[in-house]
Scaffold this motif. Structure first.
Motif, PDB file in Angstrom:
ATOM      1  N   VAL A 282     -31.048 -31.305 -24.165  1.00  0.00           N
ATOM      2  CA  VAL A 282     -32.151 -30.655 -23.302  1.00  0.00           C
ATOM      3  C   VAL A 282     -33.196 -30.555 -23.867  1.00  0.00           C
ATOM      4  O   VAL A 282     -33.946 -29.508 -24.482  1.00  0.00           O
ATOM      5  N   PRO A 283     -34.770 -31.296 -23.777  1.00  0.00           N
ATOM      6  CA  PRO A 283     -35.248 -31.405 -24.544  1.00  0.00           C
ATOM      7  C   PRO A 283     -36.121 -30.052 -23.550  1.00  0.00           C
ATOM      8  O   PRO A 283     -36.383 -29.294 -22.173  1.00  0.00           O
ATOM      9  N   GLY A 284     -37.181 -29.916 -24.414  1.00  0.00           N
ATOM     10  CA  GLY A 284     -37.937 -28.444 -24.315  1.00  0.00           C
ATOM     11  C   GLY A 284     -37.925 -26.783 -24.234  1.00  0.00           C
ATOM     12  O   GLY A 284     -36.459 -27.256 -25.165  1.00  0.00           O
ATOM     13  N   LEU A 285     -38.115 -26.184 -23.523  1.00  0.00           N
ATOM     14  CA  LEU A 285     -37.977 -24.886 -24.106  1.00  0.00           C
ATOM     15  C   LEU A 285     -36.076 -24.662 -23.246  1.00  0.00           C
ATOM     16  O   LEU A 285     -35.557 -23.817 -23.954  1.00  0.00           O
ATOM     17  N   GLY A 286     -35.772 -25.293 -22.744  1.00  0.00           N
ATOM     18  CA  GLY A 286     -34.286 -25.352 -21.899  1.00  0.00           C
ATOM     19  C   GLY A 286     -32.736 -25.333 -23.195  1.00  0.00           C
ATOM     20  O   GLY A 286     -32.140 -24.444 -23.262  1.00  0.00           O
ATOM     21  N   GLY A 287     -33.887 -26.357 -23.871  1.00  0.00           N
ATOM     22  CA  GLY A 287     -32.701 -26.964 -24.804  1.00  0.00           C
ATOM     23  C   GLY A 287     -33.455 -25.651 -26.430  1.00  0.00           C
ATOM     24  O   GLY A 287     -31.689 -24.545 -27.012  1.00  0.00           O
ATOM     25  N   THR A 288     -34.321 -24.585 -26.108  1.00  0.00           N
ATOM     26  CA  THR A 288     -34.315 -23.647 -27.117  1.00  0.00           C
ATOM     27  C   THR A 288     -33.322 -22.371 -26.544  1.00  0.00           C
ATOM     28  O   THR A 288     -32.428 -21.395 -27.850  1.00  0.00           O
ATOM     29  N   PHE A 289     -33.592 -22.083 -25.552  1.00  0.00           N
ATOM     30  CA  PHE A 289     -33.344 -21.281 -25.229  1.00  0.00           C
ATOM     31  C   PHE A 289     -31.226 -21.565 -24.808  1.00  0.00           C
ATOM     32  O   PHE A 289     -30.538 -20.596 -24.795  1.00  0.00           O
ATOM     33  N   ALA A 290     -31.183 -22.668 -24.455  1.00  0.00           N
ATOM     34  CA  ALA A 290     -29.222 -22.893 -24.766  1.00  0.00           C
ATOM     35  C   ALA A 290     -29.038 -22.209 -26.112  1.00  0.00           C
ATOM     36  O   ALA A 290     -27.738 -21.232 -25.972  1.00  0.00           O
ATOM     37  N   ALA A 291     -29.151 -23.012 -26.992  1.00  0.00           N
ATOM     38  CA  ALA A 291     -29.299 -22.843 -28.324  1.00  0.00           C
ATOM     39  C   ALA A 291     -29.371 -21.022 -28.775  1.00  0.00           C
ATOM     40  O   ALA A 291     -27.876 -19.939 -28.888  1.00  0.00           O
ATOM     41  N   ASN A 292     -29.698 -20.609 -28.785  1.00  0.00           N
ATOM     42  CA  ASN A 292     -30.327 -19.214 -28.564  1.00  0.00           C
ATOM     43  C   ASN A 292     -29.189 -18.047 -27.695  1.00  0.00           C
ATOM     44  O   ASN A 292     -28.910 -17.213 -28.165  1.00  0.00           O
ATOM     45  N   VAL A 293     -28.711 -18.757 -26.431  1.00  0.00           N
ATOM     46  CA  VAL A 293     -27.887 -17.902 -25.926  1.00  0.00           C
ATOM     47  C   VAL A 293     -26.929 -18.160 -25.866  1.00  0.00           C
ATOM     48  O   VAL A 293     -26.452 -16.696 -26.343  1.00  0.00           O
ATOM     49  N   THR A 294     -26.418 -18.964 -26.201  1.00  0.00           N
ATOM     50  CA  THR A 294     -24.494 -19.417 -27.085  1.00  0.00           C
ATOM     51  C   THR A 294     -24.760 -19.139 -28.084  1.00  0.00           C
ATOM     52  O   THR A 294     -23.798 -18.501 -28.261  1.00  0.00           O
ATOM     53  N   GLY A 295     -25.328 -19.315 -28.750  1.00  0.00           N
ATOM     54  CA  GLY A 295     -25.331 -18.235 -30.028  1.00  0.00           C
ATOM     55  C   GLY A 295     -25.765 -16.527 -29.865  1.00  0.00           C
ATOM     56  O   GLY A 295     -24.395 -16.302 -30.944  1.00  0.00           O
ATOM     57  N   CYS A 296     -25.594 -16.274 -29.437  1.00  0.00           N
ATOM     58  CA  CYS A 296     -25.965 -15.405 -29.178  1.00  0.00           C
ATOM     59  C   CYS A 296     -24.746 -13.726 -28.597  1.00  0.00           C
ATOM     60  O   CYS A 296     -24.062 -13.322 -29.153  1.00  0.00           O
ATOM     61  N   LEU A 297     -23.938 -14.879 -27.872  1.00  0.00           N
ATOM     62  CA  LEU A 297     -22.659 -14.928 -27.241  1.00  0.00           C
ATOM     63  C   LEU A 297     -21.633 -15.252 -28.512  1.00  0.00           C
ATOM     64  O   LEU A 297     -20.994 -13.734 -28.548  1.00  0.00           O
ATOM     65  N   ALA A 298     -21.405 -15.623 -29.290  1.00  0.00           N
ATOM     66  CA  ALA A 298     -20.685 -15.934 -30.151  1.00  0.00           C
ATOM     67  C   ALA A 298     -20.675 -14.679 -31.189  1.00  0.00           C
ATOM     68  O   ALA A 298     -20.229 -14.462 -31.783  1.00  0.00           O
ATOM     69  N   LEU A 299     -22.595 -15.065 -31.761  1.00  0.00           N
ATOM     70  CA  LEU A 299     -22.086 -13.412 -32.618  1.00  0.00           C
ATOM     71  C   LEU A 299     -22.080 -12.649 -32.230  1.00  0.00           C
ATOM     72  O   LEU A 299     -21.430 -11.725 -32.835  1.00  0.00           O
ATOM     73  N   GLY A 300     -22.461 -12.543 -30.878  1.00  0.00           N
ATOM     74  CA  GLY A 300     -21.595 -10.911 -30.355  1.00  0.00           C
ATOM     75  C   GLY A 300     -20.111 -11.347 -30.791  1.00  0.00           C
ATOM     76  O   GLY A 300     -20.163  -9.599 -31.849  1.00  0.00           O
ATOM     77  N   VAL A 301     -19.389 -11.775 -30.302  1.00  0.00           N
ATOM     78  CA  VAL A 301     -17.569 -12.075 -30.954  1.00  0.00           C
ATOM     79  C   VAL A 301     -17.643 -11.761 -32.158  1.00  0.00           C
ATOM     80  O   VAL A 301     -16.465 -10.750 -32.710  1.00  0.00           O
ATOM     81  N   LEU A 302     -18.453 -12.665 -33.266  1.00  0.00           N
ATOM     82  CA  LEU A 302     -18.101 -12.038 -34.108  1.00  0.00           C
ATOM     83  C   LEU A 302     -18.624 -11.009 -34.667  1.00  0.00           C
ATOM     84  O   LEU A 302     -17.733 -10.388 -35.881  1.00  0.00           O
ATOM     85  N   ALA A 303     -20.037 -10.367 -34.789  1.00  0.00           N
ATOM     86  CA  ALA A 303     -20.511  -9.668 -34.810  1.00  0.00           C
ATOM     87  C   ALA A 303     -19.027  -7.806 -35.383  1.00  0.00           C
ATOM     88  O   ALA A 303     -18.966  -7.107 -35.399  1.00  0.00           O
ATOM     89  N   TYR A 304     -18.822  -8.167 -34.004  1.00  0.00           N
ATOM     90  CA  TYR A 304     -18.082  -6.584 -33.015  1.00  0.00           C
ATOM     91  C   TYR A 304     -16.864  -7.097 -33.567  1.00  0.00           C
ATOM     92  O   TYR A 304     -15.892  -6.178 -33.362  1.00  0.00           O
ATOM     93  N   GLU A 305     -15.951  -8.000 -33.875  1.00  0.00           N
ATOM     94  CA  GLU A 305     -14.566  -8.442 -34.557  1.00  0.00           C
ATOM     95  C   GLU A 305     -14.632  -7.875 -35.892  1.00  0.00           C
ATOM     96  O   GLU A 305     -13.912  -6.958 -36.041  1.00  0.00           O
ATOM     97  N   ALA A 306     -15.559  -7.649 -35.868  1.00  0.00           N
ATOM     98  CA  ALA A 306     -15.840  -7.918 -37.341  1.00  0.00           C
ATOM     99  C   ALA A 306     -15.760  -6.593 -38.121  1.00  0.00           C
ATOM    100  O   ALA A 306     -14.489  -5.299 -38.523  1.00  0.00           O
ATOM    101  N   GLU A 307     -16.554  -5.180 -36.669  1.00  0.00           N
ATOM    102  CA  GLU A 307     -16.789  -3.836 -36.408  1.00  0.00           C
ATOM    103  C   GLU A 307     -15.265  -3.430 -36.219  1.00  0.00           C
ATOM    104  O   GLU A 307     -15.092  -2.431 -36.474  1.00  0.00           O
TER     105      GLU A 307
END
Lengths: 119, 129
Positions: B34-59
């Motif tokens: 996904v070239p351009g802004l869409g690729g960065t957006f996709a990585a950042n948003v899916t990464g936020c979802l996954a880190l949300g799971v991991l960070a709150y799982e730890a808590e």
């Protein structure tokens, strides 16, 4: 097409440098609620990425230092979790402040890189 | 620092490095797909979802080992997502596009963290019952 190991190698260094920066800044600002560590890496990394980009570095250097090291040194996911946690903990002003200063700090870093690069 | 502490530090550094190597490599793959802004957006948003799971799982749950967290969160996800490329793309976009990019990345990224937290809360309910 860059060899993939350039991005990976830069990223390994960038991620460890972020971990080290977070550790150091975290110790220095242990009594503060504001996530200074993530703010520091995001501003510094944005400055360096912009600098190598504006100086017209070759694709190998961009892969190693830009996409790899700076891309990994800076982070959006930790920043988002930090911001949400501040908001949910009732530190709403600090949450909005965090969202704003990461952006304006990064943009200022990019502006400084433009000045240094003579753009 | 004792020898054990030094080895522990070396272990965590190694886990962060390996995770970082993989995370940035995957971000590069996404940016090619996904070239351009869409690729960065996709990585950042899916990464936020996954880190949300991991960070709150730890808590909330605490089943995931500390070593796993260092490799997956501090290493992989924090390298998969990026702020520097995001900020540079904002600068390089036309003003209105840049503003929209910031607002949408922030809004969807924060929402993704909350969705991840919801997943962690569900896990906590399952584990707790």
């Amino acid at each position: 097409m860059n060899p993939a190991y350039l991005i990976g190698a830069g990223a390994a260094v960038g991620a460890v440098a972020r971990y080290a920066t977070n550790g150091y800044v975290g110790r220095v600002t242990a009594d503060r609620r504001f996530p200074y560590g993530t703010f520091t890496v995001n501003v510094l990394g944005s400055f360096v990425l912009a600098l190598v980009t504006f100086l017209g570095a070759g694709s190998d250097v961009l892969a190693l230092v830009g996409t790899g090291a700076c891309g990994s040194y800076t982070t959006f996911s930790s920043f988002s979790v930090d911001t949400v946690r501040l908001w949910e903990d009732g530190d709403r002003v600090l949450a909005v402040w965090n969202a704003a200063v990461n952006l304006f700090g990064a943009l200022a870093g990019i502006g400084l890189a433009a000045v240094v690069a003579g753009i | 620092m004792t020898t054990v502490e030094r080895l522990r530090t070396a272990e965590l550094v190694f886990l962060v490095a390996v995770g970082g190597f993989a995370g940035a490599s995957l971000r590069h793959v996404v940016s090619l797909a996904v070239p351009g802004l869409g690729g960065t957006f996709a990585a950042n948003v899916t990464g936020c979802l996954a880190l949300g799971v991991l960070a709150y799982e730890a808590e909330l749950v605490g089943v995931v080992a500390e070593e796993t967290y260092y490799a997956a969160a501090t290493g992989f996800l924090s390298s998969f997502t990026t702020y520097s490329t995001f900020a540079l793309e904002v600068v390089q976009s036309p003003t209105l596009v840049g503003v929209g990019y910031v607002v949408s990345t922030y809004a969807v990224g924060f929402a993704a963290v909350l969705v991840g937290r919801g997943v962690a809360r569900t896990l906590a309910g399952v584990v707790g019952s």
